[in-house]
Scaffold this motif. Structure first.
Motif, PDB file in Angstrom:
ATOM      1  N   ARG A 128      -3.113  -3.602  -1.682  1.00 33.20           N
ATOM      2  CA  ARG A 128      -3.252  -4.305  -0.402  1.00 33.20           C
ATOM      3  C   ARG A 128      -3.500  -3.308   0.737  1.00 33.20           C
ATOM      4  NH1 ARG A 128      -1.464  -4.440   4.722  1.00 33.20           N
ATOM      5  NH2 ARG A 128       0.676  -4.129   4.053  1.00 33.20           N
ATOM      6  N   GLN A 149      -4.639  -5.897   9.801  1.00 40.06           N
ATOM      7  CA  GLN A 149      -4.250  -5.395  11.116  1.00 40.06           C
ATOM      8  C   GLN A 149      -5.504  -5.352  11.964  1.00 40.06           C
ATOM      9  OE1 GLN A 149      -2.383  -1.560  10.197  1.00 40.06           O
ATOM     10  NE2 GLN A 149      -1.987  -2.551   8.269  1.00 40.06           N
ATOM     11  N   HIS A 205       8.049   1.176   5.876  1.00 38.24           N
ATOM     12  CA  HIS A 205       6.615   1.160   5.556  1.00 38.24           C
ATOM     13  C   HIS A 205       5.951   2.134   6.521  1.00 38.24           C
ATOM     14  CE1 HIS A 205       2.770  -1.183   4.660  1.00 38.24           C
ATOM     15  NE2 HIS A 205       2.428  -0.477   5.737  1.00 38.24           N
ATOM     16  N   HIS A 239       3.038   4.988   7.772  1.00 35.28           N
ATOM     17  CA  HIS A 239       1.681   5.535   7.672  1.00 35.28           C
ATOM     18  C   HIS A 239       1.716   7.035   7.974  1.00 35.28           C
ATOM     19  CE1 HIS A 239      -0.869   2.024   6.806  1.00 35.28           C
ATOM     20  NE2 HIS A 239       0.217   1.376   7.194  1.00 35.28           N
TER      21      HIS A 239
HETATM   22 ZN    ZN Z   1       0.500  -0.644   6.618  1.00 37.89          ZN
END
Ligand code: ZN
Ligand code: KIV
Length: 513
Positions: A13, A512, A202, A204
């Motif tokens: 995903r 997003q 989560h 990045h």
């Molecule tokens: Zn993400």
């Protein structure tokens, strides 16, 4: 508090959102099976409402995967959530992951919604999702840049509506470890019913700290789920890397005191599969899965490792699935030996017809390459996973001539649907000439953004070359991968594979943005 760390893999995903990394349904299913062998707890299979293709991929994964929970992302609205629930119907264990942005910046500029509207929508979304599925996760997008007071109000409300997992994203990779860990800890303290949910992180990797931030979320913040991807695949600088988090927690169990259910011996096969499928090459010095991760070049190190392995090694290469390149098969190997090797590599084929087709390719390769390694078989099966409908263009024949002082020339024959096309061209080199010849017929107009070639098995010029070609056309970015002992042929295959992806239009809604 639990001493189990839940590993939530989002390669299919968030990883797939990386420009050029989009995968077909069959490719996703193959990776999902490998993730199941790796024993990840949760597989985020896609974003069902984003496109019909993604819906079908989530559905196929939900129907096939039995051991891991299968999850679909959904924006916080009834349509997305209903679509996710529909795709997950066949799952042995299903999860709906719904999200809405909570930072001032995202609410005002992107969503154009007030705090109260976001608060209500988050609550209603989780209520609706809980009516469809027992296992619901909620993420406040851009959570780390959100006002903690407002965020805590939203989180308390969604937990009361039945969200079982609360996932805090550092969507833009802005966090630093100590601050992120403290942010999660303080948030849990602010939310009165925080003990009724598992807390997740989560992160990045924009500042190269996704793994460190995730681990701080665990140690300082008390999170018990980490969201991550194989090879750290993901948009921009990527997501938190699964192999690094897992091996950090296992290798330093003395410090983390946590268990992970992962079968680490499947890490390198998973890394290879993701890299070969997406064309995103793993950097040689990447921790755990890079080609040099266990290579000792300096004499002092080599000497030390030979005397006592742990002088310079903190993990064993074989524990994460590195096996010395094994000669597994050759020209004289029969169909049964080939089939058995596929099974040993965990490669499942749907039908005898598929095995026959793969075996024919294997024989063809064995005629040109004396020793066939596991990596060759994985690449060969990767080629095979393309279905007829996805393969509009197919290489039929290629010849090229290059000589010192002469301009190289290539002749290419390839299928375009039912048609056979022939073309020839000069070029700066034989690869350039071959690609120009193909383009002279296809006239895609695509811009070549990346061309890279790697040896599939290291240490020998007899290795197959694996070529990645990245093309951009009208805002779409696709990667094509091709393998062959002849790198000019591998290049033509990679170019045609990228053209096939451009040909199979799949428009999707971004998660997003
Ligand atoms: Zn993400
Ligand atoms: O990075 C992010 O905010 C996400 C959410 C959709 C969880 O991927």
């Amino acid at each position: 508090m639990s001493d189990k760390l839940i590993i939530f893999d989002t390669t299919l995903r968030d990883g797939e959102q990386s420009p050029g990394a989009s995968m077909t349904k069959d490719e996703k299913l193959r990776i999902a099976r490998q993730l199941e062998r790796l024993r990840v707890d949760v597989i985020e299979a896609g974003f069902a409402a984003s496109s019909n293709g993604d819906f079908e991929a989530v559905k196929a994964i939900a129907d096939h995967i039995k051991e891991s929970t299968v999850c679909s992302l959904a924006r916080a609205n009834d349509r997305d959530i209903a679509r996710a629930a529909e795709a997950l119907k066949g799952a042995a264990r299903a999860r709906i992951h719904t999200f809405i942005a909570t930072s001032e910046l995202h609410m005002e500029k992107k969503l154009r919604m007030t705090r109260e509207q976001v608060f209500e929508q988050a609550k209603l979304a989780v209520r609706f999702a809980r009516n469809q599925c027992d296992d619901v996760e909620f993420s406040p997008e851009d959570g780390y840049r959100s006002d903690p007071e407002f965020l805590a109000r939203v989180l308390e409300a969604v937990i009361a509506e039945g969200a079982r997992t609360i996932n805090i994203p550092d969507t833009v990779g802005y966090a630093v470890p100590e601050l992120f860990g403290a942010f999660i800890r303080d948030l849990r303290q602010r939310v009165p019913n925080s003990d009724q949910a598992v807390w997740s992180v989560h992160c990045h990797n924009d500042l190269g700290m996704a793994v460190a931030n995730s681990l701080a979320g665990v140690t300082i913040g008390g999170a018990r789920q980490v969201e991550c991807t194989i090879n750290g695949l993901g948009e921009r600088a990527g997501n938190c890397s699964l192999e690094e988090v897992v091996m950090a927690v296992r290798t330093r169990r003395d410090y983390f005191g946590l268990d992970v259910g992962i079968d680490a011996s499947q890490i390198v096969p998973a890394s290879r599969m993701v890299s070969q499928t997406t064309g995103f090459v793993v950097q040689p010095n990447k921790a755990v899965v890079g080609a040099n991760a266990f290579a000792h070049a300096s004499g002092i190190h080599q000497d030390g490792v030979l005397k006592a392995r742990d002088t310079y090694e903190i993990m064993r290469a074989e524990d994460v699935g590195w096996s010395a390149n094994k000669i597994v098969l050759g020209k004289l190997s029969g169909r049964n030996a080939f089939k058995q090797r596929l099974q040993e590599l965990g490669i499942e084929m749907e039908s005898e017809g598929e095995i026959n087709a793969a075996f024919a390719r294997f024989k063809d390769l064995a005629d040109r390459k004396a020793e066939i390694f596991d990596e060759d078989i994985i690449a060969l099966v990767g080629d095979e996973s393309v279905t007829a409908e996805q393969e509009h263009y197919r290489l039929l024949a290629l010849s090229q001539h290059s000589e010192t002082g002469e301009r190289p020339h290539a002749r290419v024959a390839f299928a375009a649907g039912a048609q056979e096309l022939r073309a020839e061209s000069d070029g700066n080199g034989p690869v350039d000439a071959s690609l120009k010849a193909i383009e002279s017929q296809v006239k895609s107009g695509a811009e070549l953004m990346l061309y890279s070639v790697n040896a599939i098995t290291s240490g020998s010029t007899e290795s197959q070359g694996e070529v990645t070609v990245r093309l951009q056309l009208g805002g779409r970015v696709v990667n094509g991968v091709g393998a062959d002992p002849d790198i000019v042929i591998a290049s033509a295959k990679a170019y045609l594979s990228a053209l096939n992806k451009l040909h199979s239009q799949t428009d999707r809604v971004a998660a997003q943005g």
